[in-house]
Motif scaffolding. Structure first.
Motif, mmCIF file in Angstrom:
data_model
loop_
_atom_site.group_PDB
_atom_site.id
_atom_site.type_symbol
_atom_site.label_atom_id
_atom_site.label_comp_id
_atom_site.label_asym_id
_atom_site.label_seq_id
_atom_site.Cartn_x
_atom_site.Cartn_y
_atom_site.Cartn_z
ATOM 1 N N ASP A 1 0.763 -1.106 -0.029
ATOM 2 C CA ASP A 1 0.178 0.173 0.019
ATOM 3 C C ASP A 1 0.799 1.329 -0.143
ATOM 4 N N GLY A 2 2.086 1.411 -0.523
ATOM 5 C CA GLY A 2 3.003 2.483 -0.434
ATOM 6 C C GLY A 2 3.286 2.971 0.911
ATOM 7 N N GLU A 3 3.044 2.110 1.813
ATOM 8 C CA GLU A 3 3.087 2.620 3.229
ATOM 9 C C GLU A 3 4.159 1.695 4.165
ATOM 10 N N THR A 4 4.060 0.382 3.812
ATOM 11 C CA THR A 4 4.687 -0.714 4.686
ATOM 12 C C THR A 4 5.696 -1.479 3.843
ATOM 13 N N ALA A 5 7.201 -1.296 4.249
ATOM 14 C CA ALA A 5 8.144 -2.273 3.713
ATOM 15 C C ALA A 5 8.099 -3.495 4.263
ATOM 16 N N VAL A 6 8.396 -4.797 3.769
ATOM 17 C CA VAL A 6 8.552 -5.966 4.298
ATOM 18 C C VAL A 6 10.064 -6.167 4.225
ATOM 19 N N LEU A 7 10.758 -6.497 4.984
ATOM 20 C CA LEU A 7 12.156 -6.677 4.981
ATOM 21 C C LEU A 7 12.442 -7.930 5.420
ATOM 22 N N LEU A 8 13.164 -8.789 4.560
ATOM 23 C CA LEU A 8 13.603 -10.201 4.754
ATOM 24 C C LEU A 8 15.148 -10.291 5.300
ATOM 25 N N LEU A 9 15.433 -10.463 6.451
ATOM 26 C CA LEU A 9 16.655 -10.660 7.208
ATOM 27 C C LEU A 9 17.329 -11.958 6.920
ATOM 28 N N GLU A 10 18.467 -11.808 6.175
ATOM 29 C CA GLU A 10 19.206 -12.869 5.992
ATOM 30 C C GLU A 10 20.638 -13.117 7.025
ATOM 31 N N ALA A 11 21.043 -14.299 7.204
ATOM 32 C CA ALA A 11 22.206 -14.730 7.737
ATOM 33 C C ALA A 11 22.900 -15.760 6.765
ATOM 34 N N ASP A 12 23.878 -15.419 6.413
ATOM 35 C CA ASP A 12 24.730 -16.593 5.570
ATOM 36 C C ASP A 12 23.812 -17.030 4.371
ATOM 37 N N GLU A 13 23.236 -15.962 3.721
ATOM 38 C CA GLU A 13 22.357 -16.011 2.912
ATOM 39 C C GLU A 13 21.002 -17.018 2.858
ATOM 40 N N THR A 14 20.570 -17.009 3.775
ATOM 41 C CA THR A 14 19.236 -17.735 4.248
ATOM 42 C C THR A 14 18.439 -16.937 5.053
ATOM 43 N N VAL A 15 17.313 -16.797 4.730
ATOM 44 C CA VAL A 15 16.259 -15.586 5.142
ATOM 45 C C VAL A 15 16.012 -16.393 6.746
ATOM 46 N N VAL A 16 16.293 -15.474 7.495
ATOM 47 C CA VAL A 16 16.086 -15.861 9.227
ATOM 48 C C VAL A 16 14.996 -15.306 9.552
ATOM 49 N N GLU A 17 14.708 -14.225 9.213
ATOM 50 C CA GLU A 17 13.459 -13.405 9.778
ATOM 51 C C GLU A 17 12.722 -12.446 8.919
ATOM 52 N N GLU A 18 11.516 -11.930 9.064
ATOM 53 C CA GLU A 18 10.928 -11.052 8.298
ATOM 54 C C GLU A 18 10.452 -9.990 9.193
ATOM 55 N N ARG A 19 10.591 -8.714 8.545
ATOM 56 C CA ARG A 19 10.129 -7.658 9.683
ATOM 57 C C ARG A 19 9.400 -6.465 8.821
ATOM 58 N N THR A 20 8.565 -5.987 9.376
ATOM 59 C CA THR A 20 7.789 -4.672 8.483
ATOM 60 C C THR A 20 8.261 -3.378 9.280
ATOM 61 N N LEU A 21 8.268 -2.448 8.531
ATOM 62 C CA LEU A 21 8.483 -1.259 9.155
ATOM 63 C C LEU A 21 7.975 0.199 8.008
ATOM 64 N N PRO A 22 7.609 1.068 8.528
ATOM 65 C CA PRO A 22 7.176 2.349 7.595
ATOM 66 C C PRO A 22 8.017 2.720 6.555
ATOM 67 N N VAL A 23 7.541 2.689 5.325
ATOM 68 C CA VAL A 23 8.504 3.096 4.078
ATOM 69 C C VAL A 23 9.435 4.318 4.461
ATOM 70 N N GLY A 24 8.830 5.176 5.118
ATOM 71 C CA GLY A 24 9.515 6.689 5.410
ATOM 72 C C GLY A 24 10.938 6.121 6.348
ATOM 73 N N SER A 25 10.683 5.155 7.091
ATOM 74 C CA SER A 25 11.826 4.980 8.006
ATOM 75 C C SER A 25 12.969 4.371 7.309
#
Length: 90
Positions: A14-38
């Motif tokens: 919706d142009g407002e929330t970024a979904v970030l995938l956190l990777e360690a050693d090229e493997t996704v370990v977590e998903e985070r959301t935060l405002p795009v503006g941050s």
């Protein structure tokens, strides 16, 4: 203790929330959301790559890594090109 991950913007909702995938050693370990503006301004798009520093599960800093982003896109395009080549007739 500070931990560093590679964070990739998977999608923007919706142009407002970024979904970030956190990777360690090229493997996704977590998903985070935060405002795009941050996000740093030059990394407010899908596929943007960051170094993410976390301490006690709190996001401390995001550093945009455009050279890593370009290399990932190039590598993905090369894989796609290889997979799309016709197989030789047997």
């Amino acid at each position: 203790m500070t931990e560093t991950y590679t964070a990739v913007v998977d999608r923007i909702v919706d142009g407002e929330t970024a979904v970030l995938l956190l990777e360690a050693d090229e493997t996704v370990v977590e998903e985070r959301t935060l405002p795009v503006g941050s996000l740093p301004e030059d990394g407010r798009h899908e596929g943007a790559v960051f170094d993410a520093e976390l301490e006690a599960d709190e996001l401390l800093d995001l550093t945009h890594r455009p050279s890593v982003e370009r290399e990932r896109r190039r590598s993905a395009q090369e894989r796609f090109d290889r997979l799309s080549e016709r197989l030789p007739d047997e």
